[in-house]
Write a protein that holds these residues in place. Structure first.
Motif, PDB file in Angstrom:
ATOM      1  N   ASN A 113      -9.265  -0.855  -4.033  1.00  0.00           N
ATOM      2  CA  ASN A 113      -9.570   0.028  -5.158  1.00  0.00           C
ATOM      3  C   ASN A 113      -9.900   1.434  -4.678  1.00  0.00           C
TER       4      ASN A 113
ATOM      5  N   SER B  83       0.823  -1.213   0.000  1.00  0.00           N
ATOM      6  CA  SER B  83       0.000   0.000   0.000  1.00  0.00           C
ATOM      7  C   SER B  83       0.854   1.259   0.000  1.00  0.00           C
TER       8      SER B  83
ATOM      9  N   GLU C 264      -4.764   8.443  -5.910  1.00  0.00           N
ATOM     10  CA  GLU C 264      -4.621   9.011  -7.255  1.00  0.00           C
ATOM     11  C   GLU C 264      -5.171  10.428  -7.311  1.00  0.00           C
TER      12      GLU C 264
ATOM     13  N   ARG D 135      -3.981  -8.799  -3.817  1.00  0.00           N
ATOM     14  CA  ARG D 135      -3.742  -7.671  -4.720  1.00  0.00           C
ATOM     15  C   ARG D 135      -4.318  -7.930  -6.105  1.00  0.00           C
TER      16      ARG D 135
ATOM     17  N   LYS E 124      -6.630   3.100  -3.752  1.00  0.00           N
ATOM     18  CA  LYS E 124      -5.922   3.526  -4.964  1.00  0.00           C
ATOM     19  C   LYS E 124      -6.547   4.798  -5.532  1.00  0.00           C
TER      20      LYS E 124
ATOM     21  N   LEU F 185       1.526   2.927  -3.310  1.00  0.00           N
ATOM     22  CA  LEU F 185       0.397   3.617  -3.939  1.00  0.00           C
ATOM     23  C   LEU F 185       0.275   5.062  -3.479  1.00  0.00           C
TER      24      LEU F 185
END
Length: 281
Positions: free
Chosen positions: A249, A111, A256, A241, A252, A114
């Motif tokens: 998700n 993690s 992002e 994963r 992530k 990310l």
């Protein structure tokens, strides 16, 4: 004579999962302790899951009982990941003070890769020269804000200026709420004020409390803290994963969004810097 073999998608997926599980078990069963060294004592744990079920809802109590039986230094497994458990004041002081260089840094969790593209100072497993240089840069920047002052302001430094201005805005907002509903939860408003001071230091801009960009940062921060605090099973059970995972998700997605916000802010700063430079010529 050859007969065509028909394999359904379900059978293919099941075969892939079994193969991954077998590969994972074989890999996890291999000793990871360098030759000539002894592994710390370890209680019995379940295959694949390790001590996840053993820890239960009160891991601190379970680990305390384990340390009473196995000593102040023991090892457990979270999934396939070995975890070193230290107990006792002297043992912890030995690790974090006397052998601080050996125990500094963070684990190399999936993690963490990310978060800000794997370049986060707080969540990067790197503790080498690059990390140290970035840490010095951040410290020097914060020091500058706590020393340098604006000649046009009565504040002793820029940090005090930002904090004072935001404190006044927060008090004004709370007074409005007291005059209106009369009852409210101050947590959200304090969080927005703290985030605004951080934005002023990092991005050179104070936002209005109703500014959507500021509110989105606070929402992302809340979601990030909630996800990180609850732990991510994919960090310890690698096969997760590659399987459908709604929480992973979501993690992530929020990282992002925050990374895109940072990149957008950096590009805006570059544009401003170029304009100033062009004006000086």
């Amino acid at each position: 004579m050859l007969f065509p073999i028909s394999i359904s998608v379900t059978e293919l997926l099941l075969a892939s999962v079994i193969f991954c599980l077998v590969f994972w078990v074989i890999k996890a069963s291999r000793p990871r302790v360098p030759k000539g060294l002894k592994s710390p004592p370890e209680p019995w744990g379940w295959p694949l899951l390790g001590h996840v079920l053993t820890l239960g809802k009160n891991p601190h109590l379970v680990l305390t009982k384990m340390s009473q039986r196995y000593g102040d230094v023991l090892q457990i497994h979270i999934g396939s990941t070995p975890v070193l458990v230290l107990s006792g004041l002297d043992t912890i002081r030995q690790a974090l003070v006397r052998q601080g260089d050996d125990f500094k840094g963070r684990p190399n969790l999936y993690s963490f890769t990310l978060i800000t593209g794997g370049q986060s100072m707080s969540f990067s497993p790197d503790s080498g020269p690059v990390w140290a240089a970035r840490r010095r840069l951040a410290q020097n920047g914060l020091k500058s804000f706590s020393i340098a002052s604006d000649p046009a302001s009565s504040s002793s430094c820029y940090l005090e200026k930002h904090v004072s201005k935001e404190a006044e805005a927060l008090i004004s907002r709370l007074q409005e709420l007291m005059a209106g509903p009369g009852r409210f939860d101050p947590y959200r408003y304090v969080m927005v004020s703290v985030a605004n001071v951080i934005c002023a230091i990092c991005f050179g801009q104070l936002y209005d409390h109703n500014h959507q960009e500021l509110l989105s940062i606070v929402n992302l921060s809340d979601s990030f803290t909630e996800v990180v605090g609850s732990g991510n099973p994919a960090d310890f059970i690698p096969i997760l994963r590659y399987l459908p995972n709604s929480s992973l998700n979501a993690f992530k997605d929020l990282n992002e969004k925050f990374y895109n916000f940072l990149q957008k802010t950096v590009k805006e700063h570059y544009k401003t810097f170029e304009k100033v430079q062009a004006g000086e010529r």
